[in-house]
Design an enzyme around this catalytic site. Structure first.
Site, PDB file in Angstrom:
ATOM      1  N   HIS A   1       0.889  -1.205   0.081  1.00  0.00           N
ATOM      2  CA  HIS A   1       0.014  -0.134  -0.006  1.00  0.00           C
ATOM      3  C   HIS A   1       0.942   1.190  -0.070  1.00  0.00           C
ATOM      4  O   HIS A   1       2.014   1.273   0.556  1.00  0.00           O
ATOM      5  CB  HIS A   1      -0.850  -0.057   1.344  1.00  0.00           C
TER       6      HIS A   1
ATOM      7  N   GLU B   1      -4.109   2.949  -6.841  1.00  0.00           N
ATOM      8  CA  GLU B   1      -4.483   3.976  -6.058  1.00  0.00           C
ATOM      9  C   GLU B   1      -3.869   5.130  -6.284  1.00  0.00           C
ATOM     10  O   GLU B   1      -2.827   5.375  -5.891  1.00  0.00           O
ATOM     11  CB  GLU B   1      -4.638   3.664  -4.598  1.00  0.00           C
TER      12      GLU B   1
HETATM   13  P1  PGA Z   1      -9.570   5.912   1.264  1.00  0.00           P
HETATM   14  O1  PGA Z   1      -8.476   5.010   1.313  1.00  0.00           O
HETATM   15  O2  PGA Z   1     -10.872   5.215   0.660  1.00  0.00           O
HETATM   16  O3  PGA Z   1      -9.888   6.421   2.587  1.00  0.00           O
HETATM   17  O4  PGA Z   1      -9.251   6.985   0.139  1.00  0.00           O
HETATM   18  C1  PGA Z   1      -8.273   4.170   0.224  1.00  0.00           C
HETATM   19  C2  PGA Z   1      -7.082   3.420   0.236  1.00  0.00           C
HETATM   20  O5  PGA Z   1      -6.019   3.703   0.759  1.00  0.00           O
HETATM   21  O6  PGA Z   1      -6.885   2.159   0.355  1.00  0.00           O
END
Ligand code: PGA
Length: 224
Positions: free
Chosen positions: A93, A150
């Site tokens: 992540h 992301e």
């Molecule tokens: P968020 O986080 O939905 O709070 O933007 C997503 C993530 O980091 O997996």
């Protein structure tokens, strides 16, 4: 119809009591669905024991895994330690990369340990080049892995990427690593439908909106 994944990432949140309340009130309404949807809940490691009774309503994942086998690695959770409890593990992540210095090489070691233990790795990337390196370092990833794309600006900001942009990047990634690709970054029950409709997006990763069981349920209902 494509298979969809909805992943809830609790990050570093919830006491045992808060997790217990969440677990007891989370009742995803997926009756009568026509779509093949897998819900993956990724609480913190110590919460996993609370989920013994989820009885297949959803799958469980962990947010990180050790790059080493079991042994003298203080503080690390090895794949072998959790393989009976989880089906998936998130790896790399952007918060792990930023705050814990994780590199593509370390990510690839974690992916190998997960694959060896039969845990499906969900590798988070914020740009296609990370998927390219992953593919070069662990070609076997494409057999059972998933990618959670992301963009950094969208994580926890309340401003998601547009479904069209996210789909375009997912298309690039899919050309490199042909696995299911999820979008993550400020996904809510209000914007989720736009993402799951896109050709190259096979679901979503949800941080903030997964912490409240009712909000997470609303998001799942919007997809169903
Ligand atoms: P968020 O986080 O939905 O709070 O933007 C997503 C993530 O980091 O997996």
């Amino acid at each position: 119809m494509k298979k969809l994944f909805i992943l809830g990432n609790w990050k570093s949140n919830k006491t045992m009591e808060e997790a217990r309340v969440w677990e007891q009130s989370f009742m995803p309404d997926i009756a009568g669905r026509t779509q093949d949807i897998t819900i993956i809940v990724c609480p913190a490691f110590h919460h996993l024991t609370l989920f013994a009774n989820h009885k297949g309503r959803y799958a469980l994942g962990i947010q990180d895994i050790s790059p080493y086998e079991s042994g003298a690695f203080t503080g690390a959770i090895s794949a072998a330690m959790v393989k009976d409890m989880v089906t998936y593990t998130m790896i790399g992540h952007s918060e792990r990369r930023k705050y814990f210095g994780e590199t593509d090489e370390l990510v690839s070691e974690k992916v190998k340990r997960a694959l060896d233990a039969g845990i499906r790795p969900i590798v988070c990337v914020s740009e296609p080049v990370q998927a390219e390196r992953l593919h070069a370092l662990v070609p076997a990833f494409s057999e059972s892995g998933l990618i959670l794309y992301e963009p950094l600006f969208a994580i926890g900001s309340g401003t998601s990427d547009s479904p069209e942009n996210a789909n375009k990047t997912a298309g690039f990634i899919h050309d490199i690593v042909p696995v299911p690709i999820l979008y993550g970054g400020s996904v809510t029950h209000e914007n989720v439908q736009g993402f799951v409709r896109e050709e190259y997006l096979s679901g979503v990763g949800v941080g903030g909106a997964s912490l409240d069981p009712k909000k997470f349920q609303a998001l799942i209902s919007a997809v169903v």
